[in-house]
Design a protein around this motif. Sequence first.
Motif, PDB file in Angstrom:
ATOM      1  N   THR A  97       0.832  -1.203   0.000  1.00  0.00           N
ATOM      2  CA  THR A  97       0.000   0.000   0.000  1.00  0.00           C
ATOM      3  C   THR A  97       0.868   1.254   0.000  1.00  0.00           C
ATOM      4  O   THR A  97       0.529   2.256  -0.642  1.00  0.00           O
ATOM      5  CB  THR A  97      -0.944   0.001   1.216  1.00  0.00           C
ATOM      6  N   LEU A  98       1.979   1.192   0.723  1.00  0.00           N
ATOM      7  CA  LEU A  98       2.905   2.330   0.759  1.00  0.00           C
ATOM      8  C   LEU A  98       3.433   2.622  -0.640  1.00  0.00           C
ATOM      9  O   LEU A  98       3.448   3.780  -1.079  1.00  0.00           O
ATOM     10  CB  LEU A  98       4.065   2.026   1.704  1.00  0.00           C
ATOM     11  N   PHE A  99       3.865   1.573  -1.342  1.00  0.00           N
ATOM     12  CA  PHE A  99       4.418   1.776  -2.674  1.00  0.00           C
ATOM     13  C   PHE A  99       3.338   2.177  -3.676  1.00  0.00           C
ATOM     14  O   PHE A  99       3.531   3.097  -4.480  1.00  0.00           O
ATOM     15  CB  PHE A  99       5.096   0.493  -3.171  1.00  0.00           C
ATOM     16  N   LEU A 100       2.202   1.497  -3.628  1.00  0.00           N
ATOM     17  CA  LEU A 100       1.183   1.719  -4.647  1.00  0.00           C
ATOM     18  C   LEU A 100       0.556   3.107  -4.534  1.00  0.00           C
ATOM     19  O   LEU A 100       0.289   3.761  -5.558  1.00  0.00           O
ATOM     20  CB  LEU A 100       0.095   0.647  -4.530  1.00  0.00           C
ATOM     21  N   VAL A 101       0.337   3.577  -3.299  1.00  0.00           N
ATOM     22  CA  VAL A 101      -0.430   4.803  -3.122  1.00  0.00           C
ATOM     23  C   VAL A 101       0.167   5.763  -2.091  1.00  0.00           C
ATOM     24  O   VAL A 101       0.397   6.935  -2.390  1.00  0.00           O
ATOM     25  CB  VAL A 101      -1.888   4.478  -2.706  1.00  0.00           C
ATOM     26  N   ILE A 102       0.405   5.274  -0.871  1.00  0.00           N
ATOM     27  CA  ILE A 102       0.678   6.204   0.230  1.00  0.00           C
ATOM     28  C   ILE A 102       1.908   7.066  -0.052  1.00  0.00           C
ATOM     29  O   ILE A 102       1.817   8.305  -0.088  1.00  0.00           O
ATOM     30  CB  ILE A 102       0.851   5.455   1.563  1.00  0.00           C
ATOM     31  N   GLN A 103       3.065   6.434  -0.253  1.00  0.00           N
ATOM     32  CA  GLN A 103       4.295   7.194  -0.435  1.00  0.00           C
ATOM     33  C   GLN A 103       4.371   7.830  -1.820  1.00  0.00           C
ATOM     34  O   GLN A 103       4.640   9.022  -1.957  1.00  0.00           O
ATOM     35  CB  GLN A 103       5.508   6.290  -0.196  1.00  0.00           C
ATOM     36  N   THR A 104       4.108   7.028  -2.843  1.00  0.00           N
ATOM     37  CA  THR A 104       4.194   7.547  -4.205  1.00  0.00           C
ATOM     38  C   THR A 104       3.091   8.556  -4.500  1.00  0.00           C
ATOM     39  O   THR A 104       3.316   9.537  -5.216  1.00  0.00           O
ATOM     40  CB  THR A 104       4.124   6.398  -5.219  1.00  0.00           C
ATOM     41  N   GLY A 105       1.896   8.326  -3.942  1.00  0.00           N
ATOM     42  CA  GLY A 105       0.810   9.290  -4.120  1.00  0.00           C
ATOM     43  C   GLY A 105       1.136  10.616  -3.470  1.00  0.00           C
ATOM     44  O   GLY A 105       0.835  11.695  -4.007  1.00  0.00           O
ATOM     45  N   THR A 106       1.766  10.559  -2.285  1.00  0.00           N
ATOM     46  CA  THR A 106       2.177  11.788  -1.612  1.00  0.00           C
ATOM     47  C   THR A 106       3.244  12.515  -2.416  1.00  0.00           C
ATOM     48  O   THR A 106       3.199  13.747  -2.582  1.00  0.00           O
ATOM     49  CB  THR A 106       2.713  11.480  -0.200  1.00  0.00           C
ATOM     50  N   ILE A 107       4.215  11.762  -2.928  1.00  0.00           N
ATOM     51  CA  ILE A 107       5.267  12.367  -3.757  1.00  0.00           C
ATOM     52  C   ILE A 107       4.648  13.062  -4.965  1.00  0.00           C
ATOM     53  O   ILE A 107       5.004  14.200  -5.307  1.00  0.00           O
ATOM     54  CB  ILE A 107       6.284  11.293  -4.205  1.00  0.00           C
ATOM     55  N   ALA A 108       3.716  12.381  -5.623  1.00  0.00           N
ATOM     56  CA  ALA A 108       3.056  12.969  -6.791  1.00  0.00           C
ATOM     57  C   ALA A 108       2.271  14.219  -6.412  1.00  0.00           C
ATOM     58  O   ALA A 108       2.364  15.254  -7.084  1.00  0.00           O
ATOM     59  CB  ALA A 108       2.131  11.937  -7.438  1.00  0.00           C
ATOM     60  N   ALA A 109       1.508  14.139  -5.321  1.00  0.00           N
ATOM     61  CA  ALA A 109       0.651  15.255  -4.922  1.00  0.00           C
ATOM     62  C   ALA A 109       1.460  16.496  -4.571  1.00  0.00           C
ATOM     63  O   ALA A 109       1.141  17.605  -5.011  1.00  0.00           O
ATOM     64  CB  ALA A 109      -0.226  14.836  -3.742  1.00  0.00           C
ATOM     65  N   VAL A 110       2.520  16.329  -3.766  1.00  0.00           N
ATOM     66  CA  VAL A 110       3.285  17.511  -3.350  1.00  0.00           C
ATOM     67  C   VAL A 110       4.134  18.042  -4.504  1.00  0.00           C
ATOM     68  O   VAL A 110       4.398  19.254  -4.574  1.00  0.00           O
ATOM     69  CB  VAL A 110       4.151  17.225  -2.106  1.00  0.00           C
ATOM     70  N   SER A 111       4.541  17.173  -5.429  1.00  0.00           N
ATOM     71  CA  SER A 111       5.290  17.642  -6.594  1.00  0.00           C
ATOM     72  C   SER A 111       4.392  18.463  -7.518  1.00  0.00           C
ATOM     73  O   SER A 111       4.816  19.491  -8.060  1.00  0.00           O
ATOM     74  CB  SER A 111       5.893  16.457  -7.353  1.00  0.00           C
ATOM     75  N   VAL A 112       3.151  18.032  -7.684  1.00  0.00           N
ATOM     76  CA  VAL A 112       2.200  18.808  -8.483  1.00  0.00           C
ATOM     77  C   VAL A 112       1.885  20.131  -7.777  1.00  0.00           C
ATOM     78  O   VAL A 112       1.780  21.180  -8.431  1.00  0.00           O
ATOM     79  CB  VAL A 112       0.914  17.997  -8.743  1.00  0.00           C
ATOM     80  N   ALA A 113       1.754  20.105  -6.443  1.00  0.00           N
ATOM     81  CA  ALA A 113       1.529  21.352  -5.699  1.00  0.00           C
ATOM     82  C   ALA A 113       2.705  22.304  -5.899  1.00  0.00           C
ATOM     83  O   ALA A 113       2.522  23.516  -6.081  1.00  0.00           O
ATOM     84  CB  ALA A 113       1.329  21.047  -4.221  1.00  0.00           C
ATOM     85  N   PHE A 114       3.925  21.754  -5.860  1.00  0.00           N
ATOM     86  CA  PHE A 114       5.116  22.577  -6.123  1.00  0.00           C
ATOM     87  C   PHE A 114       5.018  23.233  -7.497  1.00  0.00           C
ATOM     88  O   PHE A 114       5.279  24.437  -7.659  1.00  0.00           O
ATOM     89  CB  PHE A 114       6.373  21.705  -6.041  1.00  0.00           C
ATOM     90  N   ALA A 115       4.620  22.460  -8.494  1.00  0.00           N
ATOM     91  CA  ALA A 115       4.520  22.983  -9.857  1.00  0.00           C
ATOM     92  C   ALA A 115       3.415  24.024  -9.973  1.00  0.00           C
ATOM     93  O   ALA A 115       3.584  25.049 -10.658  1.00  0.00           O
ATOM     94  CB  ALA A 115       4.275  21.827 -10.829  1.00  0.00           C
TER      95      ALA A 115
END
Length: 487
Positions: A97-115
Amino acid sequence: MAEEQGHFKRELKLFDAVMMVAGTMIGSGIFIVSTDIARNVGSSGYLLLVWLLTGFMTVVGALAYGELAGMMPRAGGQYVYLREAYNHLVSFLYGWTLFLVIQTGTIAAVSVAFARFTGVLIPWFSETNVLLEIGRFRFTSVQLLAIICIAFLTFLNSRGVKNGKLIQNVFGSTKLLALFGLIAIGLLFGINEEVVQQNFTEMWRAKATIVENGAVTSISSLAGWGLIAAIGMAMVGSLFSSDAWNNISFSGDEVVNPEKNIVRSMVIGTMLVTGIYLLVNLVYLLVLPLKGTMEGTDVLCKGIQFANNDRVATAVAYAVGGGKATVAIAVLIMISTFGCANGCILSGARVYYAIARDGLFFRPMAKLNPKGVPANALWLQGLWAALLCLSGTYGNLLDYVIFAVLLFYILTIAGVYILRKKRPDAPRPYKAWGYPVLPAMYIFLAATICLILLIYKPVYSWPGLIIVGLGIPVYYLFRNTIGGSKV
């Protein structure tokens, strides 16, 4: 299994570890989620209570995790704790779950927020600037920058933990200083006496404001169980904003004096962030009215509840300093999200490394490069996070897994009790403070929130359980094809 080409290096001292905790916790949530909380509970007293309860749970969780970290200061953190307290299946489901969503989803979300917030300074980065369109698929300049951010940070972290900790220290300390600056400016120059009277005269009169399809459909008073349920639902946002406090435990093999410094960093970091979050929300309430109208023409009329795009921090900055202040907030959020993405990228790969070492993930993930970091795991994590950026579904996925996140926290903290029975003579350099009462309080509060989500927000619970459940056949597939008799 292939031989490792390098070995972990103990480079993370206490300050580095604290910056990992605080810098990874603080992303974009604190600047946004208070609007939804304000709509859920409708009063200043309960808005602050939501953040106070979240802070209490986070600090208590860190205190309990400290015992496990002291016993097992190894790469993988929570994955290792679940494996030792239960079995490989439970720990794999967490890692899955961490790999599929929790960690990677957070990375994606905050990277898009940065952009997105980079777009305040460089308008070319906009979700309306479509670079490629094929059918329903649209690739924007915001997604491009988010993916570049992920690739850049992944590359830097693949060159050694020193690079990752340098970025974390610089951006973590900068964002903390900037947040203290925001708090100071708000308290010194932003207090609106009329707003203070409005927000704190009836601070415990709770009302839920329901918004559907861009319009307010109902406003109702809250009491009894209805109030408890509203608080539980409101805590979804605050809990996500305070999550990732345990990520430092993923890097147990890289922390200097891990038996003491992991728990110290988690407690110091969580208490520091909890204090900042409470003060930031106090500033929100001193500057803007909590209640507002969706049709409001300025930030005071819209209030906290209906700040444009839920960007309450931006609205507060505008109320205090005008347009130039909103640019400063955009820069602060850029710094915050960049540092958060770095911390998540650095720490998450250590979990996939630990899973692969157990024979339950792709073999190359169990290798360290000559710099002493799991570069293969870093790049696989980066690739999946980039795909989530392209899909645009990471936000929904993060919403879906809050139930699963809480469930794994409950299981892990319950593991403190289990391991005291299973391994009573194991060395415990630190014992959970307040045991057995405080860990039990955490389990009770988290279980109550899970129950509320099951009843009132099934969209937040069942999809998360399905994602976790999909890991069961994957576990047996890896066990039978890679792990063999090892597990």
